[in-house]
Design an enzyme around this catalytic site. Structure first.
Site, PDB file in Angstrom:
ATOM      1  N   ASP A 132       0.793  -1.239   0.000  1.00 27.82           N
ATOM      2  CA  ASP A 132       0.000   0.000   0.000  1.00 27.82           C
ATOM      3  C   ASP A 132       0.829   1.295   0.000  1.00 27.82           C
ATOM      4  O   ASP A 132       0.304   2.357  -0.313  1.00 27.82           O
ATOM      5  CB  ASP A 132      -0.938   0.021   1.211  1.00 27.82           C
ATOM      6  CG  ASP A 132      -2.055  -0.997   1.087  1.00 27.82           C
ATOM      7  OD1 ASP A 132      -2.241  -1.542  -0.023  1.00 27.82           O
ATOM      8  OD2 ASP A 132      -2.730  -1.269   2.093  1.00 27.82           O
ATOM      9  N   ARG A 167     -13.560  -0.662 -26.036  1.00 29.69           N
ATOM     10  CA  ARG A 167     -14.285  -0.773 -24.774  1.00 29.69           C
ATOM     11  C   ARG A 167     -13.796   0.164 -23.677  1.00 29.69           C
ATOM     12  O   ARG A 167     -12.665   0.645 -23.704  1.00 29.69           O
ATOM     13  CB  ARG A 167     -14.167  -2.206 -24.256  1.00 29.69           C
ATOM     14  CG  ARG A 167     -15.279  -3.065 -24.798  1.00 29.69           C
ATOM     15  CD  ARG A 167     -15.131  -4.483 -24.342  1.00 29.69           C
ATOM     16  NE  ARG A 167     -16.292  -5.252 -24.768  1.00 29.69           N
ATOM     17  CZ  ARG A 167     -16.301  -6.552 -24.940  1.00 29.69           C
ATOM     18  NH1 ARG A 167     -15.206  -7.251 -24.738  1.00 29.69           N
ATOM     19  NH2 ARG A 167     -17.389  -7.172 -25.308  1.00 29.69           N
ATOM     20  N   MET A 174      -5.709  -2.954  -5.488  1.00 29.18           N
ATOM     21  CA  MET A 174      -5.791  -2.916  -4.027  1.00 29.18           C
ATOM     22  C   MET A 174      -5.551  -1.514  -3.477  1.00 29.18           C
ATOM     23  O   MET A 174      -4.946  -0.675  -4.138  1.00 29.18           O
ATOM     24  CB  MET A 174      -4.813  -3.909  -3.412  1.00 29.18           C
ATOM     25  CG  MET A 174      -5.380  -5.312  -3.370  1.00 29.18           C
ATOM     26  SD  MET A 174      -4.347  -6.422  -2.426  1.00 29.18           S
ATOM     27  CE  MET A 174      -5.428  -7.847  -2.331  1.00 29.18           C
ATOM     28  N   GLN A 259      -1.826  -9.158  -7.065  1.00 30.77           N
ATOM     29  CA  GLN A 259      -0.942  -8.001  -6.843  1.00 30.77           C
ATOM     30  C   GLN A 259       0.047  -8.226  -5.703  1.00 30.77           C
ATOM     31  O   GLN A 259       1.060  -7.557  -5.607  1.00 30.77           O
ATOM     32  CB  GLN A 259      -1.776  -6.766  -6.489  1.00 30.77           C
ATOM     33  CG  GLN A 259      -2.673  -6.321  -7.607  1.00 30.77           C
ATOM     34  CD  GLN A 259      -3.776  -5.407  -7.115  1.00 30.77           C
ATOM     35  OE1 GLN A 259      -3.555  -4.215  -6.962  1.00 30.77           O
ATOM     36  NE2 GLN A 259      -4.952  -5.931  -6.862  1.00 30.77           N
TER      37      GLN A 259
END
Ligand code: F6P
Length: 327
Positions: A132, A167, A174, A259
């Site tokens: 993080d 698209r 995360m 991840q």
């Protein structure tokens, strides 16, 4: 300088992060270098409470430097929030002759580490290991760079199929409370939009920008969404598109735990090696209650309190640059 340290326990706790093994290796090898015994504590604080310990000799950490995950296993241990449980864990440490601990992890880990060092008077130093990148006191945390590269490869792949079908994709990464991965990979992948917990965004503006892009010849778009962004997860956003901008058929891709499982990059291995050594050296020279970090390429120690309290947020400039380039 405090009392001489003879035996250091090392644990990994919270969400695992690529590079944790490199940090364990660094703690074990540098302990040996300084004539200190190293002991692995399995399953983080859970293993500390159970006395799940194993002596780690210098060869026991052979060839783990380049492996993802953590050989010591990890856990999120809610019981450690109780002081009687911490007292029990400290007894287990004393009984095993462990007189100092290195805790590798993130916010939750350092909350436990702080309490253990203060209440039980056991020297503890933290090493920032979380994808993080949200701890104060280190420019980067171990695992962040690897996670970014895993995400980037996935987004590059998604880009190919998005282009083929003209698209719109919402890729969820995360970051319950942190937009670092979304912001960095959004910029690095040329994403059309970035949605992060730290920043308000307007749904109407996003649709307007998408429409303008389409008019100007943009055929496909990728929006990188941190799981904790202000609108909810990527599926919630898909639903919003269905209800309010049905001219888009939005696709969702949630990258999830892939991840966390990457092969640690060169950057993460070096960071982990430096911080593992810094933790042992810090303990040896009497430091406790601090996290070892790298700030502007120098080793610095920051109190657990500050590391947790003054959570670092994504630099606005990263998001701003991504916005300028995503026209
Ligand atoms: O703390 C790191 C982290 O990867 C967060 O980004 C994510 O929200 C969380 O862990 C997921 O944790 P768990 O694997 O326990 O569900």
């Amino acid at each position: 300088m405090g009392e001489e340290i003879k035996k250091i326990g090392v644990l990994t706790s919270g969400g695992d992060a690529p590079g944790m093994n490199a940090a364990i290796r660094a703690v074990v090898r540098s302990s040996f270098y300084y004539g200190i015994e190293a002991v692995g504590i399995y399953r983080g604080f859970e293993g500390m409470i159970d006395g799940d310990f194993e002596t780690l000799d210098v060869r026991s950490v052979n060839h783990i430097l380049g492996k993802g995950g953590t050989v010591l296993k990890s856990a999120r241990c809610l019981d450690f929030y109780h002081s009687d449980v911490r007292a029990k864990a400290a007894d287990k440490l004393r009984h095993a002759g462990i007189d100092a601990v290195v805790t590798i992890g993130g916010n939750g880990t350092f909350t436990g580490a702080k309490l253990l060092s203060e209440e039980q008077n056991i020297p503890v130093i933290g090493v920032p290991g979380t994808i993080d990148n949200d701890l104060h006191g280190s420019d980067y945390t171990i695992g962040f760079d690897t996670a970014n590269n895993v995400v980037l490869e996935a987004i590059d792949n998604i880009r190919n199929t998005a282009m083929s079908h003209n698209r719109l994709f919402f890729v969820e990464v995360m970051g319950r409370e942190s937009g670092y991965i979304a912001a960095f990979t959004g910029l690095a992948s040329g994403a059309f939009g970035i949605l992060i917990p730290e920043k308000e965004s307007s749904f109407e503006e996003l649709i307007e920008k998408l429409d303008t892009g389409r008019k100007n010849g943009k055929t496909s778009s990728i929006v990188v969404v941190a799981e904790g962004n202000k609108w909810g997860g990527a599926y919630k956003i898909k639903q919003m598109i269905k209800e309010k901008a049905s001219h888009y058929d939005a696709k969702v891709s949630i990258l999830g735990h892939t991840q966390r499982g990457g092969v640690p990059t060169c950057f993460d291995r070096i960071l982990a090696s430096r911080l593992g050594v810094a933790a042992v050296e810090g303990l040896k020279y009497g430091k406790t209650g601090v996290m070892a970090g790298v700030i502007k390429n120098e080793i610095k120690y920051t109190s657990f309190e500050d590391a947790i309290e003054f959570k670092d947020y994504v630099d606005d400039e990263i998001v701003r640059v991504a916005e300028i380039l995503s026209i």
